[in-house]
Design an enzyme around this catalytic site. Structure first.
Site, PDB file in Angstrom:
ATOM      1  N   LYS A  65       0.900  -1.159  -0.043  1.00 44.32           N
ATOM      2  CA  LYS A  65      -0.183  -0.003  -0.132  1.00 44.32           C
ATOM      3  C   LYS A  65       0.767   1.214  -0.045  1.00 44.32           C
ATOM      4  O   LYS A  65       0.436   2.303  -0.638  1.00 44.32           O
ATOM      5  CB  LYS A  65      -0.995   0.130   1.323  1.00 44.32           C
ATOM      6  CG  LYS A  65      -2.077  -0.800   0.976  1.00 44.32           C
ATOM      7  CD  LYS A  65      -3.151  -1.003   2.329  1.00 44.32           C
ATOM      8  CE  LYS A  65      -4.034  -2.211   1.972  1.00 44.32           C
ATOM      9  NZ  LYS A  65      -4.827  -2.122   3.299  1.00 44.32           N
TER      10      LYS A  65
ATOM     11  N   GLY B 109      -9.904  -5.181   5.085  1.00 41.83           N
ATOM     12  CA  GLY B 109     -10.094  -4.307   6.157  1.00 41.83           C
ATOM     13  C   GLY B 109      -9.505  -4.897   7.669  1.00 41.83           C
ATOM     14  O   GLY B 109      -9.717  -4.199   8.550  1.00 41.83           O
TER      15      GLY B 109
ATOM     16  N   GLU C 295      -2.396   7.344   7.540  1.00 41.08           N
ATOM     17  CA  GLU C 295      -2.890   8.314   6.511  1.00 41.08           C
ATOM     18  C   GLU C 295      -4.119   9.208   7.109  1.00 41.08           C
ATOM     19  O   GLU C 295      -4.697   8.827   8.152  1.00 41.08           O
ATOM     20  CB  GLU C 295      -3.898   7.669   5.508  1.00 41.08           C
ATOM     21  CG  GLU C 295      -3.054   7.209   4.096  1.00 41.08           C
ATOM     22  CD  GLU C 295      -3.618   6.755   3.012  1.00 41.08           C
ATOM     23  OE1 GLU C 295      -3.217   6.380   1.923  1.00 41.08           O
ATOM     24  OE2 GLU C 295      -4.925   6.270   3.319  1.00 41.08           O
TER      25      GLU C 295
ATOM     26  N   LYS D  31     -17.263  -4.201   3.567  1.00 38.05           N
ATOM     27  CA  LYS D  31     -18.368  -3.666   2.684  1.00 38.05           C
ATOM     28  C   LYS D  31     -19.462  -4.823   3.048  1.00 38.05           C
ATOM     29  O   LYS D  31     -19.349  -6.126   3.138  1.00 38.05           O
ATOM     30  CB  LYS D  31     -17.963  -3.754   1.261  1.00 38.05           C
ATOM     31  CG  LYS D  31     -16.975  -2.659   0.802  1.00 38.05           C
ATOM     32  CD  LYS D  31     -16.418  -2.980  -0.259  1.00 38.05           C
ATOM     33  CE  LYS D  31     -15.091  -2.177  -0.743  1.00 38.05           C
ATOM     34  NZ  LYS D  31     -14.221  -2.587  -1.848  1.00 38.05           N
TER      35      LYS D  31
ATOM     36  N   GLU E  43      -9.809   2.164  -5.701  1.00 41.07           N
ATOM     37  CA  GLU E  43     -10.416   2.555  -4.499  1.00 41.07           C
ATOM     38  C   GLU E  43     -10.257   3.894  -3.939  1.00 41.07           C
ATOM     39  O   GLU E  43      -8.971   4.218  -3.936  1.00 41.07           O
ATOM     40  CB  GLU E  43     -10.480   1.356  -3.333  1.00 41.07           C
ATOM     41  CG  GLU E  43     -10.929   0.148  -3.789  1.00 41.07           C
ATOM     42  CD  GLU E  43     -11.229  -0.939  -2.395  1.00 41.07           C
ATOM     43  OE1 GLU E  43     -11.843  -1.670  -2.530  1.00 41.07           O
ATOM     44  OE2 GLU E  43     -10.469  -0.392  -1.377  1.00 41.07           O
TER      45      GLU E  43
ATOM     46  N   GLU F  47      -6.490   2.601  -2.636  1.00 44.96           N
ATOM     47  CA  GLU F  47      -5.577   1.353  -2.788  1.00 44.96           C
ATOM     48  C   GLU F  47      -6.164   0.926  -4.232  1.00 44.96           C
ATOM     49  O   GLU F  47      -7.179   1.234  -4.587  1.00 44.96           O
ATOM     50  CB  GLU F  47      -5.695   0.516  -1.706  1.00 44.96           C
ATOM     51  CG  GLU F  47      -6.816  -0.029  -1.672  1.00 44.96           C
ATOM     52  CD  GLU F  47      -6.946  -1.317  -0.521  1.00 44.96           C
ATOM     53  OE1 GLU F  47      -6.941  -0.948   0.803  1.00 44.96           O
ATOM     54  OE2 GLU F  47      -6.737  -2.391  -0.751  1.00 44.96           O
TER      55      GLU F  47
ATOM     56  N   ARG G 174      -7.579  -7.288  -9.023  1.00 48.00           N
ATOM     57  CA  ARG G 174      -8.391  -8.677  -9.022  1.00 48.00           C
ATOM     58  C   ARG G 174      -9.845  -8.392  -9.535  1.00 48.00           C
ATOM     59  O   ARG G 174     -10.283  -7.170  -9.454  1.00 48.00           O
ATOM     60  CB  ARG G 174      -8.215  -9.351  -7.807  1.00 48.00           C
ATOM     61  CG  ARG G 174      -8.782  -8.775  -6.674  1.00 48.00           C
ATOM     62  CD  ARG G 174      -8.860  -9.315  -5.558  1.00 48.00           C
ATOM     63  NE  ARG G 174      -8.977  -8.710  -4.329  1.00 48.00           N
ATOM     64  CZ  ARG G 174     -10.105  -8.047  -3.849  1.00 48.00           C
ATOM     65  NH1 ARG G 174     -11.065  -8.157  -4.588  1.00 48.00           N
ATOM     66  NH2 ARG G 174     -10.004  -7.213  -2.784  1.00 48.00           N
TER      67      ARG G 174
ATOM     68  N   VAL H 200     -15.474  -8.758  -5.161  1.00 40.92           N
ATOM     69  CA  VAL H 200     -16.761  -9.297  -4.844  1.00 40.92           C
ATOM     70  C   VAL H 200     -17.926  -8.816  -5.534  1.00 40.92           C
ATOM     71  O   VAL H 200     -18.914  -9.382  -5.888  1.00 40.92           O
ATOM     72  CB  VAL H 200     -16.749  -9.204  -3.191  1.00 40.92           C
ATOM     73  CG1 VAL H 200     -18.326  -9.708  -2.714  1.00 40.92           C
ATOM     74  CG2 VAL H 200     -15.665 -10.012  -2.564  1.00 40.92           C
TER      75      VAL H 200
ATOM     76  N   ARG I  63     -24.628  -8.112   0.478  1.00 37.18           N
ATOM     77  CA  ARG I  63     -23.971  -9.477   0.760  1.00 37.18           C
ATOM     78  C   ARG I  63     -24.686 -10.067   1.929  1.00 37.18           C
ATOM     79  O   ARG I  63     -24.941  -9.412   3.056  1.00 37.18           O
ATOM     80  CB  ARG I  63     -22.752  -8.904   1.339  1.00 37.18           C
ATOM     81  CG  ARG I  63     -21.799  -8.107   0.022  1.00 37.18           C
ATOM     82  CD  ARG I  63     -20.419  -7.894   0.614  1.00 37.18           C
ATOM     83  NE  ARG I  63     -19.379  -7.307  -0.131  1.00 37.18           N
ATOM     84  CZ  ARG I  63     -18.312  -7.256  -0.169  1.00 37.18           C
ATOM     85  NH1 ARG I  63     -17.483  -7.903   0.769  1.00 37.18           N
ATOM     86  NH2 ARG I  63     -17.472  -6.280  -1.193  1.00 37.18           N
TER      87      ARG I  63
END
Lengths: 70, 444
Positions: free
Chosen positions: B116, B165, B200, B237, B275, B289, B293, B296, B336
């Protein structure tokens, strides 16, 4: 005497205290892991840890005894 | 000739990838652990190979076993899904070295974005806005305290190599910094990474908005719109939607352009996500970040663009050169469905007695389980993704209410009652919400 039970099916990831340790209310006794989440198991009362029923790597079921604090 | 794809994953995402692979006329090979033998994805693949015990280290994370499965089944390509080995550059290299097609970006892009701190510096150099923060890894608390003073509290503390997270925490003063720092270090150690910590500036009242990009085989990068992922618990999320109700057309244009620059900076190929944190009041954003890939929540983008992202990942990996015209219409929301209690969001694995999915116009369900399966404690709690679409956000919300009400799950604890609660919550309904929404809902 207070028995501390598992709230869910989980793996025992880390034992934080030892038998004989004096703990306060809210102290972490054991850290469980379920579904990629760490779940600290806390003492509900101040007292002495008289029994740790699980060891690291164990799988516990919902309701299983984890520890006893007297 | 790419005629078969091994899916190095499990549950709903394995099943979703298998659907596209088979739909393209290719052979789908599943791999699974002992705990997952009865799941739908194993049955729906053309071929399935048992990797090993439930513990991911001995099954889904075991690179040698996955490559061995590809050899024995004659699979020609590997799709990693998300999680597990998806952002593991060593795995990507091993797949390529074995003479197989890696359905993902260049391992070098995975590596550069996986760290990161490195990613943040790279983005800054490419002209993508970043939050004030550390440019070098922070390795002890004294350093962290100095950095926090320089940046100004509150700060977000995270493990440079972490994800999802895990190990992230907000610090508002030196005391909470010590706690957040220790937590991040523990997470870093646990995932086998270096204890490199990143600080940050933490944006209060921020929205989490991400841009889906697609790096084409000829090097062009296109942005396919954004997803708002501000409904989060524990920095993870729960509900995502597109378009974002908190982004104006002008801001959207800037974010999409920045995401394209981010992709170009690492010669990105295939599906990736940039993101960002959006300050809705100021209508400004910073890079958070990049995920190298499939996400979800990719169905939200598929539903508004009409594109099958897995199909594009496969075609791009196969070297096919073509253009994609980004187009978008309507509104999509994903819920979700987690195996967790709807109050405290603690895991609630168990055997599924009843499983009845909603159906109908504008409803899509990507699920990993069915009645009779057991949700085990070994993997993440995602059971299914319920997605709804509508011509407008209002129509999508109404379909969401109906579909959540019609989804019946008995056995494991689940968060469908939370989804119903959210759909009636004035803040969510208004669209004017931020990443603090779920914790506010649980405080009252």
């Amino acid at each position: 005497m207070a028995e501390v039970h598992a709230e869910m099916v989980a793996n025992v990831w880390k034992i934080v205290v030892s038998e004989g340790d004096v703990v306060d209310e809210g102290d972490t006794l054991v850290i469980l892991e379920s579904m990629k989440m760490e779940i600290p198991v806390l003492s509900e009362d101040p007292g002495t840890v008289t029994k740790i029923q699980v060891k690291e790597g164990d799988v516990v079921q919902e309701g299983d005894l984890i520890a006893v604090v007297e | 000739m790419l005629d078969s794809v091994l899916i190095a994953n499990r549950g709903e995402i394995a099943r979703r990838i298998i659907r596209t692979v088979r739909g393209m006329g290719l052979r789908a090979v599943a791999v699974h652990s002992e705990a997952d033998t009865d799941l739908p994805f194993v049955r729906e693949a053309d071929d399935a190979v048992l990797l090993g015990p439930a513990n991911p280290a001995q099954s889904y994370l075991d690179i040698d076993k996955v490559l061995q499965a590809a050899r024995t089944t004659g699979a020609r390509a590997v799709h990693p899904g998300y999680g597990f080995l998806a952002e593991n550059a060593a795995f990507a290299r091993a797949v390529i070295d074995a003479g197989l097609v890696w359905i993902g970006p260049d391992p070098e892009a995975v590596e550069r974005m996986g760290d990161k701190i490195n990613a943040r510096n790279l983005m800054e150099a490419a002209g993508v806005p970043v939050a004030a923060g550390t440019r070098e890894p922070v390795s002890d608390l004294a350093q962290a305290e100095r950095a926090a003073k320089e940046i100004g509290y509150p700060v977000m503390v995270k493990a440079s190599g972490g994800g999802g997270g895990i190990g992230m925490g907000v610090a508002r003063d030196d005391d909470s910094l010590a706690k957040a720092f220790e937590q991040a270090c523990r997470a870093a150690a646990r995932f086998g990474g270096e204890p490199a910590i990143l600080l940050e500036r933490y944006v209060e009242r921020a929205r989490h908005v991400e841009v889906q990009i697609l790096g084409l085989a000829d090097g062009r990068v296109v942005a396919l719109g954004e997803r708002d992922c501000s409904v989060q618990r524990r920095h993870q999320k729960v509900v995502e939607e597109s378009p974002s109700p908190g982004v104006t057309p002008e801001l959207r244009e800037r974010m999409l352009a920045a995401a394209v620059r981010a992709g170009e900076a690492v010669a990105y190929r295939g599906a990736g996500t940039v993101e960002c944190l959006v300050d809705a009041d100021a209508q400004d954003f910073v890079f958070l970040e990049m995920n190298t890939r499939l996400q979800v929540e990719h169905p939200v983008t598929e539903l508004v663009t009409g594109l099958d992202l897995v199909e594009h990942q496969i075609r791009i990996a196969a070297g096919e050169v073509y253009s994609v015209e980004p187009r978008s219409s309507g509104h999509a929301i994903e819920f979700r469905v987690y195996a967790e209690d709807p109050r405290r969001f603690l895991p609630g694995p168990g055997k599924i007695g009843v499983w009845e999915e909603p159906e109908g116009e504008g409803v899509r369900v990507d699920s990993g389980y069915t009645a009779g399966n057991t949700v085990t404690p070994f993997y993440d709690p995602l059971m299914a993704k319920l997605c709804v679409t509508g011509a407008t956000r209002e129509e999508a919300l109404e379909r969401g209410r109906e579909a959540v009400g019609a989804f019946r799950v008995e056995g494991p604890k689940h968060n469908l009652p939370f989804c119903a609660e959210l759909l009636d919550h004035p803040e969510f309904v208004s669209g004017d919400y931020d990443t603090g929404l779920v914790s506010r809902m649980r405080k009252s």
